[in-house]
Design an enzyme around this catalytic site. Sequence first.
Site, PDB file in Angstrom:
ATOM      1  N   PRO A   9       5.355  -0.966   7.410  1.00 18.57           N
ATOM      2  CA  PRO A   9       5.383  -0.707   8.854  1.00 18.57           C
ATOM      3  C   PRO A   9       4.119   0.057   9.264  1.00 18.57           C
ATOM      4  O   PRO A   9       4.015   1.262   9.054  1.00 18.57           O
ATOM      5  CB  PRO A   9       6.654   0.124   9.060  1.00 18.57           C
ATOM      6  CG  PRO A   9       6.986   0.674   7.723  1.00 18.57           C
ATOM      7  CD  PRO A   9       6.331  -0.154   6.669  1.00 18.57           C
ATOM      8  N   ASP A  66       1.188   4.073   6.808  1.00 13.29           N
ATOM      9  CA  ASP A  66       2.522   3.556   6.482  1.00 13.29           C
ATOM     10  C   ASP A  66       3.546   4.530   7.064  1.00 13.29           C
ATOM     11  O   ASP A  66       3.675   5.664   6.597  1.00 13.29           O
ATOM     12  CB  ASP A  66       2.633   3.467   4.948  1.00 13.29           C
ATOM     13  CG  ASP A  66       3.952   2.864   4.490  1.00 13.29           C
ATOM     14  OD1 ASP A  66       4.920   2.879   5.267  1.00 13.29           O
ATOM     15  OD2 ASP A  66       3.985   2.391   3.335  1.00 13.29           O
ATOM     16  N   HIS A  67       4.257   4.052   8.085  1.00  7.52           N
ATOM     17  CA  HIS A  67       5.146   4.958   8.801  1.00  7.52           C
ATOM     18  C   HIS A  67       6.366   5.373   7.963  1.00  7.52           C
ATOM     19  O   HIS A  67       7.084   6.305   8.307  1.00  7.52           O
ATOM     20  CB  HIS A  67       5.606   4.288  10.110  1.00  7.52           C
ATOM     21  CG  HIS A  67       5.885   5.258  11.216  1.00  7.52           C
ATOM     22  ND1 HIS A  67       6.114   6.597  10.996  1.00  7.52           N
ATOM     23  CD2 HIS A  67       5.974   5.087  12.552  1.00  7.52           C
ATOM     24  CE1 HIS A  67       6.342   7.207  12.141  1.00  7.52           C
ATOM     25  NE2 HIS A  67       6.257   6.316  13.112  1.00  7.52           N
ATOM     26  N   ARG A  68       6.577   4.710   6.830  1.00  9.08           N
ATOM     27  CA  ARG A  68       7.679   5.144   5.955  1.00  9.08           C
ATOM     28  C   ARG A  68       7.323   6.458   5.277  1.00  9.08           C
ATOM     29  O   ARG A  68       8.190   7.223   4.873  1.00  9.08           O
ATOM     30  CB  ARG A  68       7.937   4.089   4.868  1.00  9.08           C
ATOM     31  CG  ARG A  68       8.462   2.776   5.396  1.00  9.08           C
ATOM     32  CD  ARG A  68       8.482   1.728   4.304  1.00  9.08           C
ATOM     33  NE  ARG A  68       7.144   1.496   3.736  1.00  9.08           N
ATOM     34  CZ  ARG A  68       6.897   0.676   2.724  1.00  9.08           C
ATOM     35  NH1 ARG A  68       7.884   0.002   2.168  1.00  9.08           N
ATOM     36  NH2 ARG A  68       5.668   0.520   2.262  1.00  9.08           N
ATOM     37  N   ILE A 100       4.344   8.479   6.395  1.00  7.90           N
ATOM     38  CA  ILE A 100       3.594   9.401   7.272  1.00  7.90           C
ATOM     39  C   ILE A 100       4.151   9.333   8.685  1.00  7.90           C
ATOM     40  O   ILE A 100       4.315   8.244   9.251  1.00  7.90           O
ATOM     41  CB  ILE A 100       2.098   9.010   7.257  1.00  7.90           C
ATOM     42  CG1 ILE A 100       1.527   9.242   5.841  1.00  7.90           C
ATOM     43  CG2 ILE A 100       1.305   9.787   8.292  1.00  7.90           C
ATOM     44  CD1 ILE A 100       0.289   8.458   5.547  1.00  7.90           C
TER      45      ILE A 100
END
Length: 440
Positions: free
Chosen positions: A238, A412-414, A416
């Site tokens: 993501p 990577d929004h998972r 950060i």
Amino acid sequence: METVFEVKVPDIGEFKDVDVIEVMVKPGDTVGIDDPLIAIESEKATMEVPAPQSGIIKDIKVKLGDKVSEGSLILTLEPAATDTPGAAASPATPSTAAPQVDSNSSATPANTAAATVPAARLTPASAPVNASAASIDSDATPAHKPHASPSVRKFARELGVDLSLVRGSGRNGRIFRIDIQQFVSAELTKPKSSGATLDLIPWPKVDFTRFGAIETKPLSRIRKFSKANLARNWVMIPHVTQFDEADVTDLEEFRNHINEDSVKSGVKVTMLAFVLKALVGVLIEFPEFNSSLDGDNLILKKYFHLGFAADTPNGLVVPVLRDVDKKGVRQLARETAELAASARDGKLKPTDIQGGCFTVSSLGGIGGTAFTPIINAPEVAVLGVSRLAYKPVYRDGAFVPRLMMPLSLSYDHRVIDGAMAARFIIRLATVLNDLRHSLL
Ligand code: CAO
């Protein structure tokens, strides 16, 4: 007396001196009529030469890389007892010990049998082939065709393997049977994903020739690998991209100043080297950006190996600079230039592209104001750098011209959060604005 037949390359149309790219049989093998014996490849087509009759292979007369033309001897074959050549077409059996089985020659006693030898099967590779001599592989999509012989394609089809996912071990990435076997074995031993699968509709298959002239150009080996990697990274991570600008007016002035000396030492200090140096300090401050996801664990790395995207004639590669935290800007500039040159010459060693923690993609030398770089898995972020430009910046009640560097940080929004990414890029811009901040 043992009857041995010579099997020769049949009529292959206009092609001459074509490469033998695969030998599918060995002495002692039993083959049936039409079983593939060898694959040959011209610039335009891949062709398979099938057995004109069943029997046992005696001697192979060609090897990989040999050049053959119509009439070249491929192998000798002892026919199966019940399969005397020419029997169907002529009551006469061959009168010599080694009659030729030759689809084209009219000079041999076996000529009648030769008439039963099927023409080589042709598969279009990059240009139309003579369809009268060809049975065209119906599932070949010329625009995306991996490099493999028809028999290998058939083998892949039987196993349900998508050839575009298989890494070929042959010259120019040619895929052999062994590559498919290894691919299947690797797939079967992979840990099963617990996540949902993407339920995508198939890629559109279009006959572009219906709409106009086309040219089909096979993808380079590098492009094929990056295609698979980028597609995976794009759908599995993501991505969010955060933008900012760093005021590098003073830094550019300093760079130009030290480059007056650098001319003598032969190493030009690039802006990229300064970006790498500033970045590594910020990575030390924000360890989550120097990490990788491993299931439910985050692997935090205590080393700082940074990759940089390099544009090469064959596509994108990412050489890796080791221990950037321990190196000065001049050394980084020199190593970057050396690795970029090796990348362009196709001379990177496997170790030159391994172990990266974070990647920088600099398009500044080309142009553009911003872009959304794709993360290089298993890394968790990538920094895009665009072209420096003078912009009016409001300072102390007036607009002043400042040299601004556009930064694009995909993360990577998972791993950060947005707030952390904003802090990271602001900190990076601050350090680039004044490298003394990196000393703090
Ligand atoms: N703004 C303005 N000019 C810049 C700049 C920037 N951000 N970055 C570099 N330049 C200038 C350089 O100063 C140099 O100018 P001079 O020749 O006048 O000195 C010129 O652009 C060319 O620089 P360079 O590209 O040769 O050197 P580099 O160190 O900046 O970059 C490398 C090296 C390997 C990163 C670069 O050659 C490259 O391949 N870039 C493309 C990366 C890429 O494809 N990214 C996309 C990946 S996703 O598809």
